[in-house]
Design a protein around this motif. Structure first.
Motif, PDB file in Angstrom:
ATOM      1  N   ALA A   1       0.814  -1.221   0.000  1.00 25.58           N
ATOM      2  CA  ALA A   1       0.000   0.000   0.000  1.00 25.58           C
ATOM      3  C   ALA A   1       0.849   1.272   0.000  1.00 25.58           C
ATOM      4  O   ALA A   1       0.398   2.312  -0.474  1.00 25.58           O
ATOM      5  CB  ALA A   1      -0.944  -0.009   1.202  1.00 25.58           C
ATOM      6  N   ASP A   2       2.088   1.180   0.497  1.00 22.99           N
ATOM      7  CA  ASP A   2       2.956   2.356   0.488  1.00 22.99           C
ATOM      8  C   ASP A   2       3.641   2.569  -0.858  1.00 22.99           C
ATOM      9  O   ASP A   2       4.450   3.477  -1.021  1.00 22.99           O
ATOM     10  CB  ASP A   2       4.003   2.275   1.609  1.00 22.99           C
ATOM     11  CG  ASP A   2       4.936   1.090   1.475  1.00 22.99           C
ATOM     12  OD1 ASP A   2       4.911   0.399   0.437  1.00 22.99           O
ATOM     13  OD2 ASP A   2       5.701   0.831   2.429  1.00 22.99           O
ATOM     14  N   GLY A   3       3.319   1.730  -1.850  1.00 28.18           N
ATOM     15  CA  GLY A   3       3.836   1.893  -3.196  1.00 28.18           C
ATOM     16  C   GLY A   3       5.116   1.127  -3.498  1.00 28.18           C
ATOM     17  O   GLY A   3       5.561   1.105  -4.647  1.00 28.18           O
ATOM     18  N   ARG A   4       5.695   0.488  -2.492  1.00 28.41           N
ATOM     19  CA  ARG A   4       6.947  -0.235  -2.729  1.00 28.41           C
ATOM     20  C   ARG A   4       6.689  -1.569  -3.417  1.00 28.41           C
ATOM     21  O   ARG A   4       5.664  -2.214  -3.194  1.00 28.41           O
ATOM     22  CB  ARG A   4       7.700  -0.467  -1.420  1.00 28.41           C
ATOM     23  CG  ARG A   4       8.241   0.843  -0.836  1.00 28.41           C
ATOM     24  CD  ARG A   4       9.146   0.607   0.327  1.00 28.41           C
ATOM     25  NE  ARG A   4       8.348   0.147   1.476  1.00 28.41           N
ATOM     26  CZ  ARG A   4       8.871  -0.243   2.617  1.00 28.41           C
ATOM     27  NH1 ARG A   4      10.182  -0.267   2.794  1.00 28.41           N
ATOM     28  NH2 ARG A   4       8.096  -0.630   3.611  1.00 28.41           N
ATOM     29  N   VAL A   5       7.644  -1.975  -4.244  1.00 24.99           N
ATOM     30  CA  VAL A   5       7.587  -3.253  -4.957  1.00 24.99           C
ATOM     31  C   VAL A   5       8.558  -4.216  -4.287  1.00 24.99           C
ATOM     32  O   VAL A   5       9.701  -3.870  -4.006  1.00 24.99           O
ATOM     33  CB  VAL A   5       7.953  -3.074  -6.449  1.00 24.99           C
ATOM     34  CG1 VAL A   5       8.060  -4.416  -7.152  1.00 24.99           C
ATOM     35  CG2 VAL A   5       6.932  -2.173  -7.137  1.00 24.99           C
ATOM     36  N   HIS A   6       8.078  -5.432  -4.039  1.00 26.35           N
ATOM     37  CA  HIS A   6       8.889  -6.487  -3.424  1.00 26.35           C
ATOM     38  C   HIS A   6       8.818  -7.706  -4.331  1.00 26.35           C
ATOM     39  O   HIS A   6       7.763  -7.996  -4.910  1.00 26.35           O
ATOM     40  CB  HIS A   6       8.367  -6.825  -2.023  1.00 26.35           C
ATOM     41  CG  HIS A   6       8.312  -5.641  -1.134  1.00 26.35           C
ATOM     42  ND1 HIS A   6       9.396  -5.190  -0.414  1.00 26.35           N
ATOM     43  CD2 HIS A   6       7.292  -4.775  -0.873  1.00 26.35           C
ATOM     44  CE1 HIS A   6       9.051  -4.119   0.267  1.00 26.35           C
ATOM     45  NE2 HIS A   6       7.784  -3.840   0.003  1.00 26.35           N
ATOM     46  N   THR A   7       9.928  -8.417  -4.439  1.00 28.41           N
ATOM     47  CA  THR A   7       9.978  -9.572  -5.325  1.00 28.41           C
ATOM     48  C   THR A   7      10.423 -10.816  -4.569  1.00 28.41           C
ATOM     49  O   THR A   7      11.001 -10.736  -3.486  1.00 28.41           O
ATOM     50  CB  THR A   7      10.943  -9.332  -6.501  1.00 28.41           C
ATOM     51  OG1 THR A   7      12.251  -9.085  -5.989  1.00 28.41           O
ATOM     52  CG2 THR A   7      10.483  -8.174  -7.372  1.00 28.41           C
TER      53      THR A   7
END
Length: 144
Positions: A40-46
């Motif tokens: 929700a904070d806009g960060r992308v995690h892979t």
């Protein structure tokens, strides 16, 4: 693969991130799936699938990505995932958006039941967005 026309620019970014990761680390039988998710904070995690010699030791890419997102979150705040895209290189060496396995459907819906999860339909072979909780009709809801 190119993004389907219905995919938002933000979800297209996830598709590209998952494809880039898998293109870089793919090893047949060991690392065949990659996931990218947005919190929700806009960060992308892979995350990437890690196959073990005895199948029970294997860890799916979705679980790795969720764990990475949780590890990067602020203390005391719940994990809030808004969108998930997983890719695999099959068949014939091409990228394909795939649906999470049953265990990952449970995991995603436990932590982010309203997240958008992209899956490829069995009939029609088209990527479509679904709500995580809709991947498990009549799911039991555990109170944490």
């Amino acid at each position: 693969m190119s993004a389907p026309p219905s995919m938002s620019p933000g979800d297209t970014e996830l598709l590209l991130a998952a494809q880039d990761l898998l293109a870089r680390v793919w090893v047949s039988g060991r690392h065949e799936v990659a996931t990218a998710l947005r919190t929700a904070d806009g960060r992308v995690h892979t995350g990437v699938h890690v196959e073990g010699s005895c199948r029970r030791s294997s860890v799916c890419a979705e679980g790795v990505a969720l764990g990475t997102a949780r590890g990067a979150s602020t203390a005391g705040e719940p994990l809030s995932v808004v969108s998930v895209v997983s890719v695999q290189i099959k068949p014939a060496g091409r990228f394909r958006i795939i649906a999470p396995c049953g265990v990952c459907r449970e995991l995603i819906s436990d932590y982010c039941p309203d997240a958008t999860v992209w899956v490829t339909t069995v009939e029609g072979d088209e990527p479509v967005p679904l709500r995580a909780l809709d991947l498990l009709p009549e799911k039991s809801r555990r109170q944490w």
